[in-house]
Design a protein around this motif. Sequence first.
Motif, PDB file in Angstrom:
ATOM      1  N   GLN A   1       0.834  -1.198   0.000  1.00  0.00           N
ATOM      2  CA  GLN A   1       0.000   0.000   0.000  1.00  0.00           C
ATOM      3  C   GLN A   1       0.872   1.252   0.000  1.00  0.00           C
ATOM      4  N   LEU A   2       1.873   1.305   0.842  1.00  0.00           N
ATOM      5  CA  LEU A   2       2.728   2.494   0.927  1.00  0.00           C
ATOM      6  C   LEU A   2       3.474   2.755  -0.373  1.00  0.00           C
ATOM      7  N   SER A   3       3.778   1.703  -1.135  1.00  0.00           N
ATOM      8  CA  SER A   3       4.468   1.892  -2.411  1.00  0.00           C
ATOM      9  C   SER A   3       3.574   2.603  -3.433  1.00  0.00           C
ATOM     10  N   LEU A   4       2.266   2.625  -3.191  1.00  0.00           N
ATOM     11  CA  LEU A   4       1.317   3.272  -4.100  1.00  0.00           C
ATOM     12  C   LEU A   4       0.980   4.712  -3.684  1.00  0.00           C
ATOM     13  N   ARG A   5       1.561   5.185  -2.584  1.00  0.00           N
ATOM     14  CA  ARG A   5       1.259   6.542  -2.098  1.00  0.00           C
ATOM     15  C   ARG A   5       1.790   7.577  -3.095  1.00  0.00           C
ATOM     16  N   PRO A   6       0.919   8.525  -3.517  1.00  0.00           N
ATOM     17  CA  PRO A   6       1.402   9.581  -4.415  1.00  0.00           C
ATOM     18  C   PRO A   6       2.306  10.549  -3.660  1.00  0.00           C
ATOM     19  N   LYS A   7       3.097  11.318  -4.391  1.00  0.00           N
ATOM     20  CA  LYS A   7       3.983  12.310  -3.772  1.00  0.00           C
ATOM     21  C   LYS A   7       3.164  13.387  -3.069  1.00  0.00           C
ATOM     22  N   TYR A   8       2.036  13.762  -3.679  1.00  0.00           N
ATOM     23  CA  TYR A   8       1.143  14.763  -3.096  1.00  0.00           C
ATOM     24  C   TYR A   8      -0.230  14.623  -3.736  1.00  0.00           C
ATOM     25  N   VAL A   9      -1.220  15.233  -3.107  1.00  0.00           N
ATOM     26  CA  VAL A   9      -2.548  15.398  -3.704  1.00  0.00           C
ATOM     27  C   VAL A   9      -2.899  16.870  -3.573  1.00  0.00           C
ATOM     28  N   LYS A  10      -3.762  17.329  -4.459  1.00  0.00           N
ATOM     29  CA  LYS A  10      -4.237  18.711  -4.360  1.00  0.00           C
ATOM     30  C   LYS A  10      -5.506  18.715  -3.525  1.00  0.00           C
ATOM     31  N   CYS A  11      -5.579  19.655  -2.610  1.00  0.00           N
ATOM     32  CA  CYS A  11      -6.767  19.808  -1.782  1.00  0.00           C
ATOM     33  C   CYS A  11      -7.966  20.029  -2.701  1.00  0.00           C
ATOM     34  N   ASN A  12      -9.022  19.265  -2.471  1.00  0.00           N
ATOM     35  CA  ASN A  12     -10.229  19.395  -3.286  1.00  0.00           C
ATOM     36  C   ASN A  12     -10.936  20.728  -3.057  1.00  0.00           C
ATOM     37  N   HIS A  13     -10.569  21.438  -2.003  1.00  0.00           N
ATOM     38  CA  HIS A  13     -11.255  22.691  -1.685  1.00  0.00           C
ATOM     39  C   HIS A  13     -10.465  23.913  -2.137  1.00  0.00           C
ATOM     40  N   CYS A  14      -9.175  23.993  -1.748  1.00  0.00           N
ATOM     41  CA  CYS A  14      -8.399  25.204  -2.053  1.00  0.00           C
ATOM     42  C   CYS A  14      -7.237  24.958  -3.027  1.00  0.00           C
ATOM     43  N   GLN A  15      -7.051  23.719  -3.473  1.00  0.00           N
ATOM     44  CA  GLN A  15      -6.019  23.334  -4.447  1.00  0.00           C
ATOM     45  C   GLN A  15      -4.583  23.392  -3.914  1.00  0.00           C
ATOM     46  N   ALA A  16      -4.397  23.479  -2.603  1.00  0.00           N
ATOM     47  CA  ALA A  16      -3.047  23.445  -2.030  1.00  0.00           C
ATOM     48  C   ALA A  16      -2.464  22.044  -2.225  1.00  0.00           C
TER      49      ALA A  16
END
Length: 103
Positions: free
Chosen positions: A21-36
């Motif tokens: 599971q941890l090998s599939l973790r993305p580097k980051y995600v964008k906040c669905n609300h403010c795009q951070a």
Amino acid sequence: MGQARLRGTPEQRKQAAIERQLSLRPKYVKCNHCQAELTELQPIDISGMRGIEAAFAAHCPHCEHDTFAIKGEPEAVAQMHMAIEDAAGSESLAGVVPAANRK
């Protein structure tokens, strides 16, 4: 001897599942609300969730919203998405993690 025993002890099998599971973790995600860009993704326990390969949650410190990254079969992902909406009591947005953002 059963197939499970050939794959190791219960502890070894659990650790292997966590590492997958941890090998599939993305580097980051964008906040669905403010795009951070959110880099602090916590794994979600997916044991017993058929069709889900990995799931992570991130809490945005800027707007206080949660964003989830879920990987798996489309129907299973949709069911988990609906369960998250039910638990949160509000509609949530779905997005896609671009291939360049994956490890």
